[in-house]
Write a protein that holds these residues in place. Structure first.
Motif, short mmCIF file in Angstrom:
data_model
loop_
_atom_site.label_atom_id
_atom_site.label_comp_id
_atom_site.label_asym_id
_atom_site.label_seq_id
_atom_site.Cartn_x
_atom_site.Cartn_y
_atom_site.Cartn_z
N MET A 162 5.61 -9.53 27.50
CA MET A 162 5.05 -8.80 26.38
C MET A 162 4.41 -9.81 25.41
O MET A 162 5.03 -10.77 24.99
CB MET A 162 6.16 -8.03 25.68
CG MET A 162 5.68 -7.23 24.53
SD MET A 162 7.03 -6.19 23.99
CE MET A 162 6.41 -5.74 22.46
N THR A 163 3.15 -9.56 25.06
CA THR A 163 2.42 -10.43 24.16
C THR A 163 2.36 -9.80 22.78
O THR A 163 2.08 -8.62 22.63
CB THR A 163 0.99 -10.65 24.67
OG1 THR A 163 1.06 -11.12 26.01
CG2 THR A 163 0.27 -11.66 23.83
N ASN A 164 2.62 -10.60 21.77
CA ASN A 164 2.62 -10.11 20.41
C ASN A 164 1.38 -10.65 19.69
O ASN A 164 1.27 -11.85 19.45
CB ASN A 164 3.89 -10.57 19.69
CG ASN A 164 4.01 -9.98 18.29
OD1 ASN A 164 3.21 -9.14 17.91
ND2 ASN A 164 5.00 -10.42 17.56
N TYR A 165 0.45 -9.76 19.38
CA TYR A 165 -0.77 -10.15 18.68
C TYR A 165 -0.63 -9.73 17.22
O TYR A 165 -0.54 -8.55 16.92
CB TYR A 165 -2.00 -9.48 19.29
CG TYR A 165 -2.30 -9.96 20.69
CD1 TYR A 165 -2.88 -11.19 20.90
CD2 TYR A 165 -2.00 -9.17 21.79
CE1 TYR A 165 -3.15 -11.64 22.17
CE2 TYR A 165 -2.27 -9.60 23.06
CZ TYR A 165 -2.84 -10.83 23.25
OH TYR A 165 -3.12 -11.27 24.51
N ALA A 166 -0.65 -10.68 16.34
CA ALA A 166 -0.52 -10.38 14.92
C ALA A 166 -1.90 -10.19 14.31
O ALA A 166 -2.83 -10.94 14.59
CB ALA A 166 0.20 -11.52 14.20
N ALA A 167 -2.03 -9.18 13.51
CA ALA A 167 -3.29 -8.92 12.82
C ALA A 167 -3.44 -9.91 11.66
O ALA A 167 -2.45 -10.33 11.07
CB ALA A 167 -3.31 -7.49 12.28
N PRO A 168 -4.67 -10.31 11.35
CA PRO A 168 -4.86 -11.23 10.21
C PRO A 168 -4.42 -10.55 8.91
O PRO A 168 -4.62 -9.35 8.72
CB PRO A 168 -6.36 -11.52 10.21
CG PRO A 168 -6.97 -10.47 11.04
CD PRO A 168 -5.92 -9.95 11.97
N ARG A 169 -3.81 -11.31 8.05
CA ARG A 169 -3.31 -10.76 6.79
C ARG A 169 -4.45 -10.67 5.78
O ARG A 169 -5.23 -11.60 5.63
CB ARG A 169 -2.20 -11.63 6.25
CG ARG A 169 -1.02 -11.69 7.21
CD ARG A 169 0.09 -12.48 6.63
NE ARG A 169 0.80 -11.58 5.71
CZ ARG A 169 1.86 -11.93 5.02
NH1 ARG A 169 2.31 -13.16 5.10
NH2 ARG A 169 2.46 -11.08 4.22
N ARG A 170 -4.51 -9.53 5.12
CA ARG A 170 -5.52 -9.32 4.09
C ARG A 170 -4.82 -9.25 2.74
O ARG A 170 -3.76 -8.64 2.63
CB ARG A 170 -6.26 -8.01 4.33
CG ARG A 170 -7.09 -8.05 5.61
CD ARG A 170 -7.78 -6.74 5.82
NE ARG A 170 -6.75 -5.72 6.06
CZ ARG A 170 -6.97 -4.42 6.04
NH1 ARG A 170 -8.16 -3.95 5.75
NH2 ARG A 170 -6.00 -3.57 6.28
N PRO A 171 -5.41 -9.85 1.70
CA PRO A 171 -4.77 -9.78 0.38
C PRO A 171 -4.88 -8.36 -0.18
O PRO A 171 -5.84 -7.64 0.07
CB PRO A 171 -5.57 -10.76 -0.47
CG PRO A 171 -6.87 -10.88 0.23
CD PRO A 171 -6.61 -10.65 1.68
N MET A 172 -3.87 -7.97 -0.93
CA MET A 172 -3.88 -6.68 -1.60
C MET A 172 -4.93 -6.70 -2.71
O MET A 172 -5.15 -7.74 -3.33
CB MET A 172 -2.50 -6.37 -2.20
CG MET A 172 -1.40 -6.30 -1.18
SD MET A 172 -1.54 -4.86 -0.14
CE MET A 172 -1.09 -3.59 -1.28
N PRO A 173 -5.59 -5.57 -2.99
CA PRO A 173 -6.62 -5.56 -4.04
C PRO A 173 -6.11 -5.97 -5.41
O PRO A 173 -6.86 -6.50 -6.21
CB PRO A 173 -7.10 -4.10 -4.05
CG PRO A 173 -6.67 -3.54 -2.75
CD PRO A 173 -5.47 -4.30 -2.30
N THR A 174 -4.84 -5.74 -5.69
CA THR A 174 -4.29 -6.09 -7.00
C THR A 174 -3.56 -7.42 -7.01
O THR A 174 -2.95 -7.79 -8.00
CB THR A 174 -3.32 -4.98 -7.46
OG1 THR A 174 -2.29 -4.84 -6.47
CG2 THR A 174 -4.04 -3.66 -7.65
N SER A 175 -3.62 -8.15 -5.91
CA SER A 175 -2.90 -9.41 -5.80
C SER A 175 -3.50 -10.47 -6.72
O SER A 175 -4.71 -10.65 -6.77
CB SER A 175 -2.95 -9.93 -4.36
OG SER A 175 -2.43 -11.24 -4.30
#
Length: 76
Positions: free
Chosen positions: A1-14
């Protein structure tokens, strides 16, 4: 089983999100020689609002009114 992580996006209010760098505005004056990526070589023959709103450029075979931002036009 391969685990592909999605790129992290900053929250608009961060508070850590990247701020867009402000691009310096270009200013042109009557008589400036310019080059445009689509129209070629020309000369500024008129300005509106001190060059902040629009410029009228004579490209020889045609005249064009160009507005901000002047991303494709450069002073020579």
């Amino acid at each position: 089983m391969t685990n592909y992580a999605a790129p992290r996006r900053p929250m608009p209010t961060s508070p850590f999100k990247r701020r867009a760098e402000e691009v310096p505005r270009k200013h042109f004056a009557v008589g400036d020689r310019v080059t445009h990526d689509g129209f070629g070589l020309g000369r500024v023959i008129g300005v509106e609002g001190g060059g902040d709103i629009a410029v009228l450029v004579d490209f020889g075979s045609r005249q064009e009114r160009l507005t901000q931002p002047y991303t494709a036009m450069y002073r020579l």
